[in-house]
Structures are given as structure tokens and as C-alpha cells.
Design an enzyme around this catalytic site. Structure first.
Site, short mmCIF file in Angstrom:
data_model
loop_
_atom_site.label_atom_id
_atom_site.label_comp_id
_atom_site.label_asym_id
_atom_site.label_seq_id
_atom_site.Cartn_x
_atom_site.Cartn_y
_atom_site.Cartn_z
N ASN A 79 3.11 23.13 -5.55
CA ASN A 79 4.42 23.22 -6.19
C ASN A 79 5.46 23.25 -5.07
O ASN A 79 5.44 24.16 -4.24
CB ASN A 79 4.51 24.49 -7.05
CG ASN A 79 3.65 24.38 -8.30
OD1 ASN A 79 3.62 23.34 -8.94
ND2 ASN A 79 2.96 25.45 -8.64
N CYS B 10 8.07 38.12 3.34
CA CYS B 10 7.30 37.05 2.70
C CYS B 10 5.89 37.57 2.39
O CYS B 10 5.17 37.97 3.30
CB CYS B 10 7.23 35.83 3.61
SG CYS B 10 6.07 34.57 3.04
N HIS C 127 4.75 30.64 9.03
CA HIS C 127 5.61 30.52 7.86
C HIS C 127 6.32 29.17 7.80
O HIS C 127 7.12 28.82 8.67
CB HIS C 127 6.66 31.63 7.85
CG HIS C 127 7.54 31.60 6.62
ND1 HIS C 127 7.18 32.22 5.44
CD2 HIS C 127 8.73 31.00 6.39
CE1 HIS C 127 8.11 32.01 4.53
NE2 HIS C 127 9.07 31.27 5.08
N HIS D 87 1.82 26.56 0.23
CA HIS D 87 0.45 26.85 -0.19
C HIS D 87 -0.09 25.72 -1.05
O HIS D 87 0.65 25.10 -1.82
CB HIS D 87 0.37 28.19 -0.94
CG HIS D 87 1.33 28.32 -2.09
ND1 HIS D 87 2.67 28.60 -1.90
CD2 HIS D 87 1.15 28.18 -3.43
CE1 HIS D 87 3.27 28.66 -3.08
NE2 HIS D 87 2.36 28.40 -4.02
P1 5GP Z 1 3.59 28.81 -6.89
O1 5GP Z 1 4.15 28.90 -8.28
O2 5GP Z 1 4.56 29.32 -5.84
O3 5GP Z 1 3.02 27.47 -6.57
O4 5GP Z 1 2.32 29.76 -6.89
C1 5GP Z 1 2.31 31.03 -6.35
C2 5GP Z 1 0.94 31.59 -6.68
O5 5GP Z 1 0.77 32.77 -5.91
C3 5GP Z 1 0.80 32.01 -8.14
O6 5GP Z 1 -0.32 31.31 -8.70
C4 5GP Z 1 0.58 33.52 -8.08
O7 5GP Z 1 -0.36 33.98 -9.02
C5 5GP Z 1 0.09 33.72 -6.66
N1 5GP Z 1 0.45 35.02 -6.07
C6 5GP Z 1 1.68 35.60 -6.08
N2 5GP Z 1 1.64 36.77 -5.43
C7 5GP Z 1 0.36 36.94 -5.00
C8 5GP Z 1 -0.30 37.96 -4.28
O8 5GP Z 1 0.28 38.98 -3.89
N3 5GP Z 1 -1.63 37.80 -4.01
C9 5GP Z 1 -2.31 36.68 -4.44
N4 5GP Z 1 -3.61 36.62 -4.13
N5 5GP Z 1 -1.71 35.69 -5.12
C10 5GP Z 1 -0.40 35.81 -5.40
ZN ZN Z 2 5.66 33.42 4.89
#
Ligand code: 5GP
Ligand code: ZN
Length: 117
Positions: free
Chosen positions: A86, A3, A45, A99
């Protein structure tokens, strides 16, 4: 567990950290959709809201207190900002670790945040 956010929480992969305490960590989104785009995650997690129960739900209070701290640190607390989760497939949750997105730093955020690819 494979993860990416657990790895960020553990310090195993780098992130631009904004705030941290025992329960949560906040860091800037790697692909920001607004001038301020910070994520707050629990260190433990949890996939998403579906993993909450009476025993662990106090984490949400820690997350929202951290949102307030991040807003102050980023200078958007008084002006205002948007928070978004989301949750699951239909919402296009891409990272399976709970998140909260914090969006801000614009005069107006408009009615909704649209993802740019
Ligand atoms: P979700 O679509 O799951 O709500 O958003 C996931 C968010 O995590 C996205 O906005 C994406 O840009 C961010 N993200 C994905 N991988 C990483 C990472 O390795 N580092 C950071 N800082 N953000 C990430
Ligand atoms: Zn996790």
C-alpha cells in the site's frame, strides 16, 4: 522518530519475528487478513516507494529475497502467495514505513485481498 516499524526493527517493541538479516526484518501482521500474513520491512526508515532512488534502491532486492525466505519458512513457497504494497494515502497506507505484505495459506487467495475491519 515516532515510527512503530522502526521500533520493531530496533527490538524496542515486540513482534512475532519470522526472518531477519542486516538489511530487513519480517514479522507477522498483528491483524492478519489471511492464515499467513507477514510483513517485510527495511531496517532503514523509508516512508514508501516514493523514497527510493538510485542510491538506496538495492533495498528492494533485499526485501524481495526476504519475501522468498519467508514464503519457504511459512510453507507457502510452492503453493503460491500474494505480495502487496500500500503506497500512500489513496492506497490507505496506514504505517509510514515501507512494508511488503505477504498473504498466503489459503487454497485460493481470490482475485484480491479485502480488508476486514
Ligand atoms: P498498511 O495499511 O500501512 O499497508 O498496513 C499496515 C499493517 O501493519 C496493517 O496490516 C496492520 O495490521 C499492521 N500493523 C500495525 N501496527 C502493527 C504492530 O504494532 N505490529 C504488527 N505486527 N503489525 C502492525
Ligand atoms: Zn520507520
Amino acid at each position: 522518530m515516532d515510527c512503530i516499524f522502526c521500533k520493531i526493527a530496533a527490538g524496542d517493541i515486540p513482534a512475532s519475528k519470522v526472518f531477519e538479516n542486516e538489511e530487513v526484518i519480517a514479522f507477522d501482521d498483528i491483524n492478519p487478513q489471511t492464515p499467513v500474513h507477514t510483513l517485510v520491512i527495511p531496517k532503514k526508515h523509508l516512508v514508501n516507494i516514493n523514497d527510493l532512488n538510485k542510491e538506496n534502491s538495492n533495498i528492494m532486492a533485499h526485501i524481495f529475497l526476504a519475501v522468498k525466505e519467508v514464503a519457504a519458512i511459512k510453507g507457502i513457497k510452492e503453493k503460491g502467495y500474494r505480495i502487496l504494497i500500500n503506497n500512500g494515502e489513496a492506497a490507505h497506507q496506514e504505517v509510514g514505513h515501507l512494508h511488503v505484505h505477504i498473504f498466503g495459506g489459503r487454497e485460493s487467495l481470490g482475485p484480491m485481498i479485502k480488508k476486514s475491519k
